[in-house]
Design an enzyme around this catalytic site. Structure first.
Site, mmCIF file in Angstrom:
data_model
loop_
_atom_site.group_PDB
_atom_site.id
_atom_site.type_symbol
_atom_site.label_atom_id
_atom_site.label_comp_id
_atom_site.label_asym_id
_atom_site.label_seq_id
_atom_site.Cartn_x
_atom_site.Cartn_y
_atom_site.Cartn_z
ATOM 1 N N GLY A 98 0.820 -1.220 0.000
ATOM 2 C CA GLY A 98 0.000 0.000 0.000
ATOM 3 C C GLY A 98 0.847 1.259 0.000
ATOM 4 N N GLY A 100 2.583 3.619 1.507
ATOM 5 C CA GLY A 100 3.112 3.796 2.857
ATOM 6 C C GLY A 100 3.601 5.208 3.103
ATOM 7 C CE LYS A 120 8.611 7.746 -3.096
ATOM 8 N NZ LYS A 120 9.156 7.098 -4.292
ATOM 9 C CG ASP A 261 5.564 -3.108 -4.740
ATOM 10 O OD1 ASP A 261 6.237 -4.080 -5.088
ATOM 11 O OD2 ASP A 261 6.012 -2.217 -3.989
HETATM 12 P P1 AMP Z 1 9.429 0.880 -2.670
HETATM 13 O O1 AMP Z 1 10.073 -0.425 -3.041
HETATM 14 O O2 AMP Z 1 10.355 1.957 -2.231
HETATM 15 O O3 AMP Z 1 8.534 1.357 -3.767
HETATM 16 O O4 AMP Z 1 8.512 0.622 -1.353
HETATM 17 C C1 AMP Z 1 7.894 -0.595 -1.043
HETATM 18 C C2 AMP Z 1 6.791 -0.390 -0.027
HETATM 19 O O5 AMP Z 1 7.317 0.149 1.186
HETATM 20 C C3 AMP Z 1 5.700 0.553 -0.461
HETATM 21 O O6 AMP Z 1 4.486 0.050 0.019
HETATM 22 C C4 AMP Z 1 6.064 1.862 0.216
HETATM 23 O O7 AMP Z 1 4.952 2.659 0.427
HETATM 24 C C5 AMP Z 1 6.659 1.362 1.527
HETATM 25 N N1 AMP Z 1 7.630 2.302 2.108
HETATM 26 C C6 AMP Z 1 8.886 2.566 1.684
HETATM 27 N N2 AMP Z 1 9.487 3.475 2.467
HETATM 28 C C7 AMP Z 1 8.594 3.808 3.436
HETATM 29 C C8 AMP Z 1 8.612 4.691 4.557
HETATM 30 N N3 AMP Z 1 9.669 5.429 4.861
HETATM 31 N N4 AMP Z 1 7.497 4.762 5.311
HETATM 32 C C9 AMP Z 1 6.416 4.031 5.045
HETATM 33 N N5 AMP Z 1 6.338 3.170 4.019
HETATM 34 C C10 AMP Z 1 7.407 3.062 3.208
HETATM 35 MG MG MG Z 2 7.095 1.476 -4.548
#
Ligand code: AMP
Ligand code: MG
Length: 505
Positions: A98, A100, A120, A261
Site C-alpha cells: 500500500g 506507505g 510522496k 508494486d
Molecule cells: P518501494 O520499493 O520503495 O517502492 O517501497 C515498497 C513499499 O514500502 C511501499 O508500500 C512503500 O509505500 C513502503 N515504504 C517505503 N518506504 C517507506 C517509509 N519510509 N514509510 C512508510 N512506508 C514506506
Molecule cells: Mg514502490
C-alpha cells in the site's frame, strides 16, 4: 496611535479538483491527512509542468502552494487518501503493502487531462507498516530530476511538479532531513493493486478496478464485454510494458526495484529509487546495492517485466476464466518487445529501413562496448556527430574510435556499419549529414548520471538549490547542445563508481 496596516489575507488557492470517483470506494482508498512538515521551503520547482497543468502563473508565490505541497494544509476540494495494494518483491509474494508514504491529494482537471496529484513523503498512512512515511532530501531530488529527465528523453513516466524540503529530521542509516515530492500522473495504479484484490478473493473489487482503468485510460476497450474486456486490458498493459522496456534498454536506464508494486498499469516508469543511467556499458550492471542476486540487473529488465506481467495475468484470471486467451495476450510480449527494441536501436544507428543482419550489427556493437566498458551515452552522441560530419571530414569517426581500447574491433564494426548505413539511406554518403542530424534527435547529449544527481544533492544539503534547477532545465531538453553545461555531458568521473545507492530512501 497609528495602527499597522493589516496584511491582506491572500485568496485561498482554488484548483479544479475532480469529484472523487464513486466507483473507487473505501475498498481501495482510505482518507488520510498529511503530517505537517516543519519550516518547509522550496527545493525544486518545475515551471514547465506548472504551465502544462494550467496552474496559475503566480502559483509558486501563493503561500498556500508551498504549504499544501508540503502537507501543512489541505486545499479546499482536495480529499487526501492512500490506497491499498500488494505485490511480489524480489520474486517473492510480499502480501499487503500500500501507499506507505504516498498520499493522493485528489485528481485535477488540467489541459493534460485529469491528473492524480500525489505527495510522496508526507507522513504515515494506514499502510506505512513499520515505516515513518517520510522521504529524505537526497531521494526526493533524485525522483524529481529522474521523472523529468525521462520525460525529456520521451520515455513514459510519472512526472514531478516540485520538491519541498524541511529541517525536520529523518532517521535512515544516518540522520537526514525530510522532503516531499509532488508527483503527477494520469493514474498511479500498479500491477500490485490487482494482485491485492485477486489474492484476497475480492473479485468484485478487482472487476471495479479493472473497469475503472478501462473507462478512464483505455477507452478503446469500453465496447468489449465479459472476459474479452479483461483480456484486452492484459493485452494493452503487455503492449505498453514492452514498449517501455524497449525505451529503458535503448537509453541505458536501470530501474533497480522492478517489484510488481512498482509496475504501472499505464506502462509508465514509476517509483524512482536506486535507479541509474548506465555510464560504461555493462549488461550485468546492478544499480541497487541491496539487489545481491542481480535480479534487476540492466539486461534482465525485459525478462523481469515479462515475469511481472504474468503476475498481473494471474491476478486477472478471475475475470478472464480461461487460460488460453490470457496466455496469448502475454505471449505478444515476445514479439512486441524485440520489435520495439530493434526499432529503437535502428533509430540510434540512423538506419531508416530494416535488414535481417541488423540484430547481429547491434549485438556485435554492444559486445565491443561491453568489452571496453564504453560510455553508453557518449558513444551514441559521438557516433551521431561523426555520421553528420563524415561526408566531408575523413577522420570524423576518430572521436568514437577513441572510446575503444580494442580499436581493431571497432574498426571492423565501423566498416560493416558504414556500408549498411549508405545502403540503407540509398543516396549514400551525401545523405549522411541529414542522417547524423536525425540521430542527434534520438541520442541524447544529457542524461541524469549518478554523479550529477549526487553533486546537486550535496549542494542542496548545504542550502544551494541552483544545480537542481539547472539540471532540470538541461534534462528537459537533453537533445539540445546547452553549451554552457558542456561538463555535464562528459564521461563520469572516477569517483562516480563509488556512489552506492540502496533501497533506503
Ligand atoms: P518501494 O520499493 O520503495 O517502492 O517501497 C515498497 C513499499 O514500502 C511501499 O508500500 C512503500 O509505500 C513502503 N515504504 C517505503 N518506504 C517507506 C517509509 N519510509 N514509510 C512508510 N512506508 C514506506
Ligand atoms: Mg514502490
Amino acid at each position: 496611535m497609528i495602527s499597522a496596516p493589516a496584511t491582506p489575507t491572500p485568496a485561498p488557492l482554488e484548483l479544479p479538483w475532480q469529484q472523487a470517483d464513486a466507483h473507487l470506494g473505501s475498498w481501495l482508498n482510505t482518507p488520510c491527512l498529511p503530517t505537517p512538515l516543519p519550516a518547509a521551503h522550496w527545493v525544486g520547482r518545475n515551471d514547465t509542468l506548472r504551465q502544462a497543468l494550467g496552474l496559475p502563473t503566480d502559483f509558486w508565490q501563493h503561500p498556500q502552494a508551498l504549504e499544501a505541497l508540503s502537507g501543512n494544509l489541505v486545499l479546499v476540494g482536495s480529499a487526501p487518501h492512500a490506497s491499498v495494494y500488494s505485490g511480489h518483491q524480489f520474486g517473492v509474494w510480499a502480501g499487503q503493502l500500500g501507499d506507505g508514504r504516498a498520499l493522493s491529494l485528489g485528481e485535477l482537471q488540467t489541459p493534460m487531462g485529469v491528473q492524480d496529484i500525489q505527495l510522496k513523503g508526507a507522513g504515515p498512512t494506514p499502510y506505512s507498516r513499520r515505516g515513518d512515511g517520510r522521504a529524505v532530501l537526497r531521494s526526493s531530488i533524485r525522483e524529481f530530476l529522474a521523472s523529468e529527465a525521462m520525460h525529456g528523453l520521451g520515455v513514459a513516466t510519472t512526472r514531478a511538479l516540485c520538491v519541498t524540503g524541511s529541517p525536520g529530521r529523518v532517521q535512515r542509516e544516518e540522520i537526514e532531513t525530510a522532503a516531499v515530492v509532488t508527483r503527477v500522473a494520469p493514474s498511479f495504479v500498479r500491477f500490485g493493486h490487482f494482485e491485492h484484490f485477486a489474492s484476497n478473493g475480492e473479485h468484485e473489487a478487482l472487476r471495479a478496478l479493472a473497469d475503472h482503468v478501462i473507462a478512464h485510460h483505455m477507452p478503446q476497450l469500453q465496447a468489449l464485454s465479459g472476459p474479452e474486456r479483461y483480456v484486452g486490458l492484459l493485452q494493452e498493459v503487455t503492449h505498453r510494458t514492452a514498449k517501455l522496456m524497449a525505451q529503458w534498454q535503448a537509453y541505458g536506464f536501470c530501474h533497480g526495484v522492478m517489484n510488481t508494486d512498482n509496475m504501472s498499469i499505464l506502462g509508465l516508469t514509476l517509483d524512482y529509487g536506486p535507479f541509474q543511467f548506465l555510464d560504461g556499458f555493462d549488461p550485468g550492471h546492478i544499480c541497487n546495492h541491496s539487489d545481491h542476486q542481480g535480479r534487476y540487473a540492466y539486461a534482465r529488465q525485459p525478462q523481469v517485466a515479462y515475469w511481472n506481467l504474468f503476475c498481473l495475468g494471474q491476478a486477472l484470471m478471475p475475470l478472464i476464466d480461461e487460460q488460453a486467451p490470457a496466455l496469448a495476450a502475454l505471449e505478444s510480449y515476445k514479439t512486441t518487445f524485440p520489435q520495439a527494441l530493434d526499432q529503437r536501436m535502428r533509430a540510434k544507428l540512423g538506419l531508416t529501413d530494416e535488414h535481417e543482419q541488423d540484430r547481429s550489427l547491434i549485438n556485435s556493437l554492444l559486445q565491443a562496448m561491453h568489452q571496453d566498458r564504453v560510455d553508453y551515452t557518449v558513444f551514441w552522441r559521438r557516433l551521431s556527430h561523426a555520421v553528420a560530419e563524415s561526408h566531408h571530414a575523413q577522420h570524423a569517426f576518430e572521436p568514437v574510435r577513441d572510446l575503444f581500447l580494442h580499436r581493431e574491433v571497432f574498426d571492423a564494426w565501423l566498416d560493416t556499419y558504414v556500408a549498411r548505413l549508405d545502403n540503407a539511406n540509398q543516396a549514400g554518403a551525401n545523405n549522411r549529414h541529414a542522417t547524423g542530424l536525425q540521430m542527434l534527435t534520438t541520442n541524447p547529449k544529457f542524461i541524469l548520471r549518478n554523479h550529477l544527481g549526487e553533486l546537486a544533492i550535496r549542494q542542496a544539503k548545504s542550502g544551494d538549490f541552483a544545480m537542481v534547477q539547472d539540471l532540470l532545465t538541461v534534462l528537459h531538453t537533453p537533445y539540445d547542445e546547452h553549451p554552457s553545461f558542456e561538463s555535464w555531458a562528459g564521461l563520469a568521473p572516477e569517483w562516480a563508481a563509488s556512489i552506492e545507492i540502496s533501497c533506503s530512501s
